[in-house]
Motif scaffolding. Structure first.
Motif, short mmCIF file in Angstrom:
data_model
loop_
_atom_site.label_atom_id
_atom_site.label_comp_id
_atom_site.label_asym_id
_atom_site.label_seq_id
_atom_site.Cartn_x
_atom_site.Cartn_y
_atom_site.Cartn_z
N LEU A 138 -12.34 -57.65 31.54
CA LEU A 138 -11.15 -57.95 32.33
C LEU A 138 -10.59 -59.34 32.04
CD1 LEU A 138 -12.26 -56.63 35.85
CD2 LEU A 138 -11.11 -55.38 34.01
N ALA A 139 -11.26 -60.11 31.19
CA ALA A 139 -10.88 -61.50 30.99
C ALA A 139 -9.44 -61.64 30.49
CB ALA A 139 -11.84 -62.17 30.01
N PHE A 140 -9.07 -60.85 29.49
CA PHE A 140 -7.72 -61.00 28.95
C PHE A 140 -6.64 -60.54 29.93
CE2 PHE A 140 -4.12 -59.61 26.26
CZ PHE A 140 -3.72 -60.87 25.84
N PRO A 141 -6.79 -59.36 30.57
CA PRO A 141 -5.79 -58.98 31.58
C PRO A 141 -5.68 -60.02 32.70
CG PRO A 141 -7.13 -57.09 31.01
CD PRO A 141 -7.76 -58.26 30.35
N MET A 142 -6.81 -60.58 33.13
CA MET A 142 -6.77 -61.60 34.17
C MET A 142 -5.99 -62.82 33.71
SD MET A 142 -10.68 -61.44 35.64
CE MET A 142 -10.43 -62.86 36.70
N PHE A 143 -6.19 -63.21 32.47
CA PHE A 143 -5.52 -64.39 31.93
C PHE A 143 -4.01 -64.18 31.90
CE2 PHE A 143 -4.19 -67.36 28.60
CZ PHE A 143 -4.88 -68.50 28.98
#
Length: 516
Positions: free
Chosen positions: A384-389
């Motif tokens: 989920l790191a990239f969507p969160m960013f």
């Protein structure tokens, strides 16, 4: 960036009587992306030949080919970087405590970790284990290599920018921004060029300056960086790392001498020299330096001899705690500015953490921190790191940007709402990851666009050579896919089972973002 990268290398090659084909299995990427989400293209991992015996190998001897082991623990590392960044950007709406605010608002330090991870995974995927060589087939079409990585994160950037464009444009109209300026900012946003303009680096969705800097760095990778770094010995790699660190530190000292060496007070009225600060933290060249540092670090591990592999290595927990402890200097008399902390302490220590983690996950008995970051829960959160960013900025503007929140809610949301904001970011990131990032239709479209752009920019990064069979015969990789090798080739660090080894799945964000 998050942003996802990939990695693969081979040991000293010996005659192989029969090659085993590596099966391809699609898998979604997480940013690197970055930081880092979009998916970065996972390229087919090349099998690694087993080492030769003391005697010369027989012409007909069979040697099994295996792919590089998948380093799942890097997924969890991405989440450990992105969550503090999400909190930092809107921390002042969650607490009044001044010391806590000073500690939490260090996103400009943490983002350096995403550039390092992006470089680390790129170096691991595109160079050979045990050899001072790059993976020729993976770099045979450098234009495709570049565009595949861009199309790993661009679709989500395009989607979020377009969905929230009415909000971005409306805010500019409320502030009487000329249409010509709005149009220019839209161009910079969609072309990912904003990091080159210090006055415009944080337009619209502010965190996406990371993608702008990452795109330039990816452009240099297949032809100019990875092949050259792959040729270096361990001694050369370590000297290069020191040189890159020195160059980065010198630039930060130059900024600090103009502005200030110590962290500025939150409510200071003194001049901040914002344009010089933006050149320091956003400029793509300094992002490239940190990405190369990540590649150098990966190569140092990949060239480990058998004797070095048997040595007892430092527990990764030490470097992890040391890197994050550097953030605590904000609360002491050594409260140096973010630029100094990032270049002198956090990035070098975080890079050492990645190499220690890498070596540890290949050992017979990985330590607790390695198993933790490689666990299924942390891997899912890392995805989920990239969507969160990408999503946390626009969502935060809806609730906390005064011009918007006042019209929607009467005022910015109270501090008690901050945990709900974080949950909304997590939930929306999960939905976007499941129904957009993992969408096979989106992946197929991204692949076609990457092929189209590579075809029409052929020769941009390497002269077309009809005699090169790889440029003619190599098939473009499918975005967000991973490739499985023979079962039992590597051991999972999250359990004692022996699953099929897989090449790294590149991740954006990450940041570059990347499943290793």
């Amino acid at each position: 960036m998050a942003a996802k990268d990939e990695a693969g290398q081979t040991q000293q090659s010996v005659p192989i009587a029969k090659e085993e084909k590596v099966a391809e299995a699609p898998q979604p990427t997480i940013m690197a992306s970055a930081v880092e989400a979009s998916r970065e293209t996972a390229q087919q991992g090349h099998a690694a030949a087993t080492s030769a015996s003391d005697k010369a190998p027989q012409p007909n001897s069979k040697v099994a080919k295996v792919s590089k082991p998948r380093i799942d623990c890097v997924d969890g590392c991405r989440f450990a970087l992105v969550m503090p960044i999400v909190i930092a950007h809107f921390a002042r709406f969650g607490t009044k405590n001044r010391k806590l605010l000073k500690l939490l608002t260090q996103e400009n330090v943490l983002v350096g970790g995403f550039f390092v991870i992006s470089g680390y995974v790129s170096g691991y995927v595109a160079t050979k284990v045990g050899e001072r060589k790059a993976e020729e087939k993976k770099l045979a079409q450098p234009e495709l290599f570049f565009w595949s990585r861009v199309m790993a994160y661009y679709p989500l950037h395009f989607l979020v920018s377009t969905v929230f464009a009415p909000m971005f444009v409306m805010v500019e109209r409320w502030y009487n921004t000329p249409w010509s300026t709005t149009a220019f900012r839209a161009f910079l946003n969609y072309s990912l060029l904003q990091a080159w303009f210090p006055k415009e680096a944080e337009i619209w969705n502010q965190p996406t300056w990371f993608l702008s800097a990452l795109t330039f760095s990816n452009l240099t990778m297949p032809s100019f960086v990875i092949p050259r770094v792959a040729e270096l010995s361990k001694s050369g790699l370590r000297k290069l790392f020191c040189g890159l660190t020195t160059a980065s530190v010198l630039q930060k000292i130059a900024y600090s001498e103009t502005s200030r060496f110590h962290s500025s007070r939150i409510d200071t009225k003194e001049p901040q020299y914002p344009l010089i600060w933006n050149l320091t933290r956003f400029h793509p060249f300094w992002a490239l330096i940190e990405m190369i540092m990540g590649i150098v670090a990966a190569r140092d591990v990949m060239l480990d001899s058998e004797e070095e592999k048997k040595k007892k290595h430092v527990n990764p927990l030490f470097y992890f705690l040391a890197s994050y402890a550097s953030l605590g200097l904000r609360l002491t008399r050594l409260d140096f500015n973010d630029a100094i902390i990032r270049s002198t302490l956090f990035v070098p220590l975080f890079t050492k953490f990645l190499t220690a983690l890498h070596r540890d996950c290949l050992s017979e008995h990985p330590t607790a921190i390695t198993r933790f970051f490689g666990s299924p829960v942390m891997s899912r959160l890392g995805a989920l790191a990239f969507p969160m960013f990408i999503l946390h900025g626009p969502i935060g503007q809806v609730f906390y940007k005064k011009a918007i929140a006042k019209r929607l809610w009467g005022k910015p949301m109270p501090r008690s709402f901050f945990p709900i904001y974080l949950l909304l970011v997590l939930a929306s990131s999960h939905l976007v990851n499941e129904f957009f990032v993992k969408s096979k239709r989106i992946q197929a479209l991204s692949s076609r666009v990457a092929q189209f752009l590579a075809k029409h920019t052929a020769g941009m990064l390497q002269a077309s050579d009809d005699s090169n069979p790889h440029r003619q015969d190599s098939r473009p990789p499918h975005p967000s896919s991973v490739f499985k090798a023979p079962s039992g080739a590597t051991r999972s660090i999250a359990s004692n089972s022996l699953p099929p080894a897989r090449a790294l799945a590149l991740s954006p964000a990450t940041f570059g973002s990347a499943k290793v």
